[in-house]
Design a protein around this motif. Structure first.
Motif, PDB file in Angstrom:
ATOM      1  N   LEU A  89       0.844  -1.188   0.000  1.00 20.35           N
ATOM      2  CA  LEU A  89       0.000   0.000   0.000  1.00 20.35           C
ATOM      3  C   LEU A  89       0.887   1.249   0.000  1.00 20.35           C
ATOM      4  O   LEU A  89       2.033   1.200   0.436  1.00 20.35           O
ATOM      5  CB  LEU A  89      -0.909  -0.008   1.235  1.00 20.35           C
ATOM      6  N   ARG A 108      -7.732  -4.408  -1.976  1.00 21.16           N
ATOM      7  CA  ARG A 108      -6.395  -4.909  -1.663  1.00 21.16           C
ATOM      8  C   ARG A 108      -6.109  -6.200  -2.428  1.00 21.16           C
ATOM      9  O   ARG A 108      -4.984  -6.677  -2.419  1.00 21.16           O
ATOM     10  CB  ARG A 108      -6.250  -5.155  -0.152  1.00 21.16           C
ATOM     11  N   PRO A 123      -5.783   2.735  -4.064  1.00 21.69           N
ATOM     12  CA  PRO A 123      -5.243   3.448  -2.907  1.00 21.69           C
ATOM     13  C   PRO A 123      -4.224   4.519  -3.282  1.00 21.69           C
ATOM     14  O   PRO A 123      -4.216   5.607  -2.694  1.00 21.69           O
ATOM     15  CB  PRO A 123      -4.604   2.330  -2.072  1.00 21.69           C
TER      16      PRO A 123
END
Length: 341
Positions: A89, A108, A123
């Motif tokens: 991330l 994710r 993200p």
């Protein structure tokens, strides 16, 4: 008529659940981080194979496996699958953050549309966009392995549902410093689950904590960013698909406001209702999505758009397979069009 068939089916599934299913569901909740990693690796493998052969071959192979095993257990590959989400991330700082950002597990695991570049990921785009507007986000280091608990609720797995609901409640309370910061969610169905489901399955103390939290969907967050952003250009037309969750949460007006910022014309095709994806149902039973979107597909074919936008990754995947159009989060064009020219 206010009939919630979803709750009805969940009740049936809870009533029919067995001890072995409950044990499996609880184990999945406790080891969700490992399942995420395996899912990303599976997506990488599928991407590698579909880059070397026609996706129809993969479709036939998975259909054969589903005939041997179970169509309710083995997902299909009804069309081109998305890129896997990046393993890492984006880096963020807690000190200057205006909100905590919880990247949902669907974002994710599943990355961008296969016809789009792998990066930026959702993200990455969301963090960049928020910082550009002077509203930086912070992603905690321990978000992996945590979920809104909706998958367990949908399957009627009470033990796993309660365990994950308690785990995410405790994490949100800790991340936000007991509610001092809002928390932003990047998938509308997950926002819906956190706002309307989690508090029903935790003790009184955690319920009070959930009620004290400010949980915001990325739609409302980005709507509030608009006055601090300038578009370097606008699209001519975008096709918009409001999801069931954006409708339940009353977010459709804000989603259309963002679309109007991005394009001169926003089209919501006649017949746009529930896409039928319903989490994993779109992969287990893709025919449901084809049926649910047949009118929407006809509308899309009658009027082409430069971008196809929604607010939930699994819905976007279902729409991609059923309509052939590359549906993605509205965050991608919002970040692109407000960046350097």
């Amino acid at each position: 008529m206010q009939i919630n068939t979803g709750d009805l089916i969940k009740g049936f599934r809870r009533a029919e659940s067995t001890t072995s299913r409950e044990h499996a569901g609880l184990a999945a909740a406790k080891h969700w981080g490992q399942i995420e990693r395996l899912a990303r690796r599976a997506m990488s493998a599928v991407n590698g194979v579909q880059s070397r052969m026609d996706v129809k071959v993969l479709t036939e192979l998975t259909n054969a496996a589903r005939c041997v095993a179970s169509s309710d257990l083995i997902p299909s590959i009804p069309g081109p699958m998305p890129h896997p989400a990046p393993a890492h991330l984006p880096h963020t700082e807690r000190q200057s953050a205006r909100a905590v950002y919880f990247p949902t597990c669907i974002n994710r695991i599943f990355g961008r549309d296969p016809d789009k570049p792998r990066t930026p990921s959702l993200p990455e785009a969301f963090v960049t966009l928020s910082a550009r507007a002077g509203m930086p986000l912070w992603i905690p280091d321990d978000v992996r392995g945590l979920c809104c608990s909706t998958p367990w609720a949908s399957k009627g797995l009470a033990d796993g549902h309660q365990w994950m609901a308690e785990a995410i409640c405790d994490a949100l309370w800790r991340w936000t410093d007991h509610g001092s910061l809002p928390i932003v969610i990047d998938a509308a169905s997950c926002t819906h689950g956190l706002l309307e489901d989690v508090a029903k399955h935790v003790d009184d103390s955690r319920r009070a904590q959930m009620e004290a939290l400010s949980i915001r969907d990325s739609i409302t967050w980005c709507r509030d960013l608009l006055p601090h952003l300038s578009a370097n250009r606008k699209l001519e037309t975008v096709a918009l698909h409001p999801t069931c969750s954006t409708t339940h949460l009353g977010l459709n007006h804000d989603l259309k406001t963002i679309a109007s910022f991005l394009a001169d014309t926003t089209v919501v095709p006649v017949g746009t209702t529930c896409c039928g994806t319903a989490g994993d149902r779109g992969l287990l039973h893709p025919e449901l999505v084809v049926s649910a979107t047949r009118d929407e597909k006809a509308g899309l074919e009658a009027s082409a758009a430069q971008a196809y936008l929604s607010a939930n990754r699994t819905c976007e995947m279902g729409l991609r397979h059923a309509t052939g159009q590359p549906y993605e989060s509205f965050i991608f064009p919002l970040e692109e069009l407000t960046g350097p020219a």
